[in-house]
Structure formats: C-alpha cells, structure tokens
Enzyme design. Structure first.
Site, PDB file in Angstrom:
ATOM      1  N   HIS A 494       0.945  -1.254   0.007  1.00 10.22           N
ATOM      2  CA  HIS A 494       0.049  -0.073   0.000  1.00 10.22           C
ATOM      3  C   HIS A 494       0.921   1.222  -0.094  1.00 10.22           C
ATOM      4  O   HIS A 494       0.434   2.357  -0.412  1.00 10.22           O
ATOM      5  CB  HIS A 494      -0.931  -0.063   1.178  1.00 10.22           C
ATOM      6  CG  HIS A 494      -0.525   0.358   2.430  1.00 10.22           C
ATOM      7  ND1 HIS A 494       0.098  -0.629   3.405  1.00 10.22           N
ATOM      8  CD2 HIS A 494      -0.145   1.608   3.079  1.00 10.22           C
ATOM      9  CE1 HIS A 494       0.488   0.106   4.470  1.00 10.22           C
ATOM     10  NE2 HIS A 494       0.148   1.267   4.469  1.00 10.22           N
ATOM     11  N   ASP A 547      -0.351  -7.456   1.569  1.00  7.86           N
ATOM     12  CA  ASP A 547       0.357  -6.200   1.455  1.00  7.86           C
ATOM     13  C   ASP A 547       1.867  -6.027   1.624  1.00  7.86           C
ATOM     14  O   ASP A 547       2.547  -5.928   2.662  1.00  7.86           O
ATOM     15  CB  ASP A 547      -0.334  -5.255   2.870  1.00  7.86           C
ATOM     16  CG  ASP A 547       0.236  -3.800   2.771  1.00  7.86           C
ATOM     17  OD1 ASP A 547       0.543  -3.388   1.606  1.00  7.86           O
ATOM     18  OD2 ASP A 547      -0.084  -3.190   3.644  1.00  7.86           O
ATOM     19  N   SER A 652       4.331   2.652   7.550  1.00  6.01           N
ATOM     20  CA  SER A 652       3.996   1.679   6.791  1.00  6.01           C
ATOM     21  C   SER A 652       5.147   1.208   5.871  1.00  6.01           C
ATOM     22  O   SER A 652       5.915   1.867   5.329  1.00  6.01           O
ATOM     23  CB  SER A 652       3.069   2.096   5.850  1.00  6.01           C
ATOM     24  OG  SER A 652       1.718   2.304   6.746  1.00  6.01           O
TER      25      SER A 652
END
Ligand SMILES: *[C@@H]1O[C@H](CO)[C@@H](O)[C@H](O)[C@H]1NC(C)=O
Ligand SMILES: *[C@@H]1O[C@H](CO)[C@@H](O)[C@H](O)[C@H]1NC(C)=O
Ligand SMILES: *[C@@H]1O[C@H](CO)[C@@H](O)[C@H](O)[C@H]1NC(C)=O
Ligand SMILES: *[C@@H]1O[C@H](CO)[C@@H](O)[C@H](O)[C@H]1NC(C)=O
Ligand SMILES: CC(=O)N[C@H]1CO[C@H](CO)[C@@H](O)[C@@H]1O
Length: 702
Positions: A494, A547, A652
């Site tokens: 992502h 992911d 992230s």
C-alpha cells in the site's frame, strides 16, 4: 640413294678411267674373271682389278680356273697379283702345262685388306685359244694376336691379346689395368673414390713391391656428419731418405690430404697406426719414382658420426635421453618439472627438441625452465585475498579468500584456500568452495539496541542499531521499508500503490544508512523496478491482504555498520504470542501536542498478539468504526493492550523485526491499524513467513 647413283654415273661419263675407281663399299667376297671368259681372251689386253675388304681382314683368293698363254717367266701373257708394290705371284699356263707358272689349288692370302690383279696379253696370236681365268675371293679375319710382332715395337699387347672380327683387344691380368696406350698393362692402383662407410685400401701389388713410378690417388668421401678414421696395418714400408731432420719423404710418399689442413706426407718403416681425420673427405696420394723400393701399405678405414658436446643440464627440467656421448642425428628433448614451463629467448614454447647436426653442433641451444605462475587470483567482491605461502602467484603459492567481516561471510562458511596448480589455475583446496562468494550477513547490527524503557511513543534508535531500516518517499509521502538483499527493499504494497495505481519508480526515492532524516534526504537512491504482490487488490484502502511489495534498486548496496540486510524468515519460523519484536520507522509520533513527523529514527518493542485476541479486538473496532479492514491469516497483530506504543502513519512498509537468539529476521511489515497507539487496538502486520517463496522467486527472476 637414287640421286647419289645418278651423280656417280654423270661423273663416270666424264672420266675415261671410270672402272678403276675403288669400289664403293668393301666387299666380304666376290668373283674376278678375265674379259670375255669363258670365251678366249683377245690380244693386247691390259686389265686391272683393285679388290678390297674391310679393315682388319685379309683377302683369300682362289682360282677356280686359270688358262693363260704360257711363256718363260710369263713374259708374254700374265696375271699378276700384287699387295701394294709387293708381288705375290705372276701366273700363266694351265694346269698341266710344263711351261709357265700356274697357281694350282693354292689360295693366295693378302697380308692386308687389299689386293691388285693385273691381266695382260701381248699381240701374238697363239696357236691355241686360251680362256683366261676366273677366281673367287673372300674376306678372312686377321688374327692380329698370333701375328709375328715387329721387332722394334714389341708385343702387340703386353699381357693378353684377344682377336676380334676385323680387329683385336688387349687386356690385363687380375690386379693390372690397361694404360691409355691400350696395349700395355700396369699394376692397378685400385684407386678412385670410396664412399662406403668402411673399406680396405692398399698400395698396388701390396705386400710385394710394385713396379716403379706409381702414382695412385684414393679419395674416401662419405656423407657429411661422419668422420673417417684410417687404421694402417703394421706392415708398412715407404722408402724414406735420412736427412738431418729425420726421415724425409723425398722420393716416395703417401700424402694424406684433409680439407682445410696442410697435407701430410708419410713414409718410413713404421705404420702411422690409427689416424683420426675428423673429416668426411680424405685424399690419399701414393707416389713412387723410378728408383728405390717401397713395399707399400694397407689400411682399413671406417667412419663414425660427428660428436656434439654434452648438452648439459636444465635447472628444474630434464634432458632426455641421457647418453655418454651424443652423435650426429641424435635427438634430445627437454621437459620441465611439474610447475615449470619451457622458455627460449623470452618466449614460452610447448615442447623442445634439438638434433646433433653434421657440424657437431646442436641446432638449437637448450631452453630454460621457468616456474609458472597463475596470475593474480580473481578479486572477491566484498572480500579479499591474502597470501598464505609462495611469492608472485608462482606455482604452489597458496592464497586464502576472506570476506569483509562482519558484514559478509563466505558462502558455505568454510575457509577458501586456493593453490596455484601446474595447469596455471588457482585450485580450491576444498571441494565445496569452488568459487568463493561473499554473502551478506543479515540481522546482526554491530550496535545493540539499548534496553528499552516503556516510553510513550517510542525511542530514538542509536546509529547502526537498525541498519536495515529504509526511509521511502513516494511522491513526497513517507513510508518505511527494510533492506533484505543488496538490491532489494521489502515494503508494504500500500506504500507503492494507492487507489489501484502503482507508483512509477521515478516517483520513489529510497534513503538508507542513517538515522537522521535531514542527512538521509541528501542522498536518495533510485528504484529500478517495483513488484507489488500479484494478489494485492486494495483500491479502497479496506483490503490489506497481501500487503507486500519489493523494490529493486538501480545500484547495488555495499553493506557495513550502517546498512545491513535483515534476515528473511526461516522455513520453520513461528510467531509466538508475547514475543517482542522491534518496530521502527520515521513515521508520525504523538508528541502529546499532536502528531509530528519525526526527524530521527524511532523504534519500539511490541509483543506479538494472539491472533484470536486480535480478531476480537478488530471486530470490536468494527462496531465503532466503519472501514476497518479484515484481519486475514496473512497478517498478525502486535501491540500492547494498554496502547501508547504503536506504529503509525509513515511507518508503513517498515520492519517488525524478531530476534531468534542470533539474528533479527523480518517477521512483519507495518501494514495498517485503527488509529495509532489506541488502547485495546493492535497494529496489523503483513506475515512475511507467508511470502518467503514469492520474495525469493521475485528476487531470483529479476
Ligand atoms: C681360302 O679359300 C679356300 C677355298 O675356298 C679354302 O680352302 C681355304 O681354307 C681358305 N684359306 C683360309 C686361310 O681361310
Ligand atoms: C686397427 O687394426 C688392427 C688390425 O689391423 C686392429 O687390431 C685394431 O683394433 C684396429 N684399430 C681400430 C681402432 O679399429
Ligand atoms: C521504472 O519502472 C518500469 C516498470 O517497472 C521499468 O520498466 C523501468 O525500467 C523503470 N525505469 C528505470 C529508469 O529504471
Ligand atoms: C529460492 O529460489 C531458488 C530458485 O528459484 C531456490 O533454489 C531456493 O531454494 C529458494 N530459496 C528459498 C529459501 O526458498
Ligand atoms: C710363244 C710365243 O708367242 N712367244 C713369243 C713371245 O714374244 C717374243 C717377242 O716379244 C716372241 O719372239 C716369241 O715368239
């Protein structure tokens, strides 16, 4: 032929005495008759016949009939037979007549090959008609050999006379030869040229004294490369004259001539014995004069091949074959010992051989044997090579490869020593390490993380404690990642794909090797390609299954204290509840007065949360909030029930590192959460163990 005849005929017409011309070709036989025989002959005749037979023959003349008017001394009519001026007979009468001179049956033999017959008659008419004569003749070979020699000239042949048809030949007894006069014989010199490799020579008549005035030449001429030696027998005698300087070969001698040397004359009563001429051509001239006596000499000669000097030795090599002497046409070859190479004139050669030439010299000088070398050992990336023994990469030198510890280690973990072998290759001494390779060491920072107090919001990571940490910016937005190989960054899908659109590599910047954002931002690295997990599908930011993504760097990393990969999960890696992992990143922190972007790397230790408990927690959150993503088996949770410590936005893609007792391994990728650090809500991480196969495959294929 016809023409010739014609010319003679014309000639004859012009000459009145035509029939007196000698016959064209000597005849071997013929017939002569008086004119008009067998009719009586006419008066006043004067007729002549010149008979001839080939040279070396006599004429045998036989009368078959003779009837000529008889008179005293054949004064009136007669047939006269002449050999040149010599009268052989003057005939008249008939067989039974009392008067005259009749030849009867006796043949007349001419001493030479000619005979002249003259027939004449006077003018008287006898009472009885006489018929004349008829005679036949034939050529008879002269036996010159049995002819009585003329007193002045001696015998026709001095030794053997052989009569031949029309001539004769002289020849000589064994050991003699005919002189150029073709009559006399002299003792043979047996001279000439001798080209056999061995032979026997002796003076004429040896061992009896030869006649005087001998002049004989003997030439021994053998192939070049061979040398003649003369072995005179003991029985040697050539007359010498005593002079003040000793015996002098004044009148008789044997002269020995060898090319490029003064001729030597030998004489006396002592044999020269063995004479080594060292030459392939030797000339011997034997000379005696008209006086004195020499019994002569004899010799055996033989030949041997020219000798070349001993070739000597070659250091670190071998000359073969080893002989006590080396002769013309012998070959030698040289081989170097193992680890050495043949060199001649500074050039390396594959093989060497040389031949002893007819000059007594080797046609090539000996080569040398030089030790071989293997050249520089191949350099080892992220490592080096050290010499253990030997110099200049020579034969049997030993080198050892090492990797730049502690950031690289040798693949296989064994020591890699290589030896310079005879084939000029560096050979591994270990059958497993054929090509040394340095592989990066993962998950072992040179600086340990400090013991972490429970501090709200995380803790500053000191330098070199989390060297796999990556700061990413994608179109300016921060994200995290981790180094897993020298060209590969592992991150969350992502981070690279938003609303279904994958970032182009030009929009991605990768920073690593430090903890200070300002410093890091000064040296971005570029991505060469991006790999999103193929099953990742999250256009609306509610499905974080799979992911995971990989970035391939344009440039290769060199690892050191500040940059080091994190290990990938082992096959059997497990997530044990309550085991603490290290989450790190440059993401937002809660300062107490709102969220700020951090300027230094932060880390926090968070325990793995039981999956059931996390499910429960997430489901509870769903009741309070919409858009809470589903927790799948490709995710796990970490965090503290009391909250306060968590990963957050900007983290992230960053690592959740687990310690296996030796190394840190990439247990998770910061993926999503509900808020940051909220009480009773955990962070969700991509479960890397589920993707080892994909990671490995992607890296291998790209
Ligand atoms: C000469 O010829 C006669 C008759 O042909 C013969 O008998 C005689 O033997 C011959 N003489 C010689 C020397 O040949
Ligand atoms: C020379 O000849 C004699 C015999 O005449 C012989 O005994 C001797 O061996 C010969 N020498 C050589 C070197 O051939
Ligand atoms: C950027 O990414 C694309 C697709 O992933 C790739 O084909 C291209 O080579 C990359 N560009 C550079 C400059 O590396
Ligand atoms: C990685 O992939 C290669 C070939 O694709 C394979 O040989 C190797 O075993 C794999 N390693 C792991 C850890 O899966
Ligand atoms: C027998 C014969 O005829 N004899 C004669 C020979 O020739 C002389 C003269 O030259 C005569 O006198 C003979 O009568």
């Amino acid at each position: 032929m016809w023409w010739t005849t014609c010319i003679i005929w014309v000639l004859c017409v012009s000459l009145s005495e035509c029939r007196r011309l000698p016959e064209e070709k000597p005849q071997m036989h013929g017939e002569v008759q008086s004119p008009s025989y067998p009719q009586p002959y006419a008066p006043n005749l004067q007729e002549q016949w010149d008979l001839s037979v080939p040279e070396g023959y006599q004429i045998n003349l036989t009368f078959t009939h003779l009837d000529i008017e008889a008179s005293a001394d054949c004064h009136n009519d007669s047939l006269t037979v002449l050999y040149d001026e010599k009268l052989l007979g003057k005939f008249c009468g008939h067989e039974n007549s009392a008067e005259g001179h009749h030849p009867g049956n006796q043949p007349i033999l001419s001493p030479g090959n000619r005979l002249t017959l003259i027939f004449q008659s006077d003018d008287s008419n006898p009472e009885r008609q006489n018929l004349g004569f008829t005679a036949q003749y034939q050529a008879i070979d002269i036996d010159e050999c049995s002819a009585q020699p003329a007193e002045s000239s001696g015998p026709l042949c001095s030794q053997i006379c052989l009569n031949t048809l029309g001539s004769y030949l002289c020849s000589c007894q064994h050991g003699y030869e005919l002189r150029s006069d073709q009559r006399t014989c002299v003792l043979s010199c047996n001279g000439g040229t001798f080209s056999e490799p061995e032979g026997h020579l002796f003076s004429p008549g040896y061992p009896t004294p030869p006649p005087h005035a001998v002049s004989c030449q003997y030439v021994i001429s053998v192939e070049s490369g061979f040398m003649v030696s003369l072995n005179f027998s003991d029985n040697f005698h050539i007359e010498s004259v005593d002079s003040e300087q000793g015996p002098d070969c004044l009148h008789h001698w044997l002269q020995i001539t060898i090319a490029d040397r003064e001729p030597v004359k030998v004489c006396g009563g002592t044999s020269p014995g063995l004479v080594e001429t060292n030459s392939n051509i030797v000339k011997l001239d034997y000379h005696t004069d008209d006086y004195g006596q020499s019994r002569g000499w004899s010799l055996d000669y033989n030949t041997h091949r020219v000798k070349c000097p001993l070739p000597g030795a070659v250091v670190n090599g071998r000359v073969t074959p080893i002989l006590t002497e080396y002769l013309y046409r012998d070959y030698i070859s040289v081989r170097c010992d193992v680890g050495y190479k043949l060199m001649t004139d500074g050039q390396e050669i594959n093989s060497f051989s040389t031949m002893c030439q007819n000059t007594g010299q080797w046609h090539l000088p000996l080569p040398e044997c030089h030790i071989i070398d293997c050249g520089e050992p191949e350099p080892l990336q992220n490592g080096g090579v050290t010499f253990l023994s030997g110099i200049e990469n020579q034969y049997l030198s030993v080198v050892q490869y090492h990797c730049n510890e502690p950031f690289y280690s040798l693949l296989g973990g064994l020591t890699a020593t290589f030896t310079c072998e005879a084939d000029r290759r560096w050979r591994s001494n270990n059958e497993i390490v054929l090509h040394p390779t340095c592989i990066p060491v993962c998950g072992k920072p040179v600086e340990p993380l400090p013991h972490v107090q429970r501090i709200f919001g995380g803790y500053d990571a000191p330098e070199n404690t989390i060297p796999w940490q990556v700061l990413l910016t994608v179109s300016g937005d921060r994200g995290g990642g981790m180094v897993i190989a020298d060209r590969w960054i592992l991150t969350a899908a992502h981070v690279l794909q938003q609303k279904g659109i994958t970032a182009t590599n030009a929009t991605i910047e990768v920073y690593l090797g430090g903890i200070d954002v300002h410093l890091l931002l000064k040296s971005p690295m570029r991505a060469s390609s991006v790999y999103i997990h193929p099953d990742y599908n999250n256009p609306n930011s509610i499905d974080y299954n799979h992911d995971i993504a990989l970035i391939k760097l344009q440039d290769q990393l060199t690892f050191g204290p500040s940059v080091m990969p994190i290990c990938l999960p082992a096959e059997d890696a497990t997530y044990i509840t309550n085991t603490a992992g290290v989450v790190s990143g440059f993401g937002q922190i809660d300062s107490g007065q709102g969220r700020l972007s951090t300027n230094t790397l932060k880390f926090v230790e968070l325990p793995v949360v039981d999956q059931e408990r996390c499910h429960t927690s997430m489901n509870e959150a769903k009741t309070r909030r919409s858009n809470v993503p589903d927790l799948t088996d490709n995710m796990f949770c970490a965090g503290r029930p009391e909250g306060g410590k968590d990963s957050c936005q900007g983290d992230s893609g960053g690592p959740f590192a687990l310690w296996n007792g030796k190394q840190y391994w990439a247990g998770g990728i910061v993926s999503w959460g509900v808020g940051c650090g909220l009480k009773g809500v955990y962070g969700a991480y991509t479960k890397v163990t589920n993707y080892v196969g994909w990671i490995n495959k992607t890296m291998h294929e790209n």
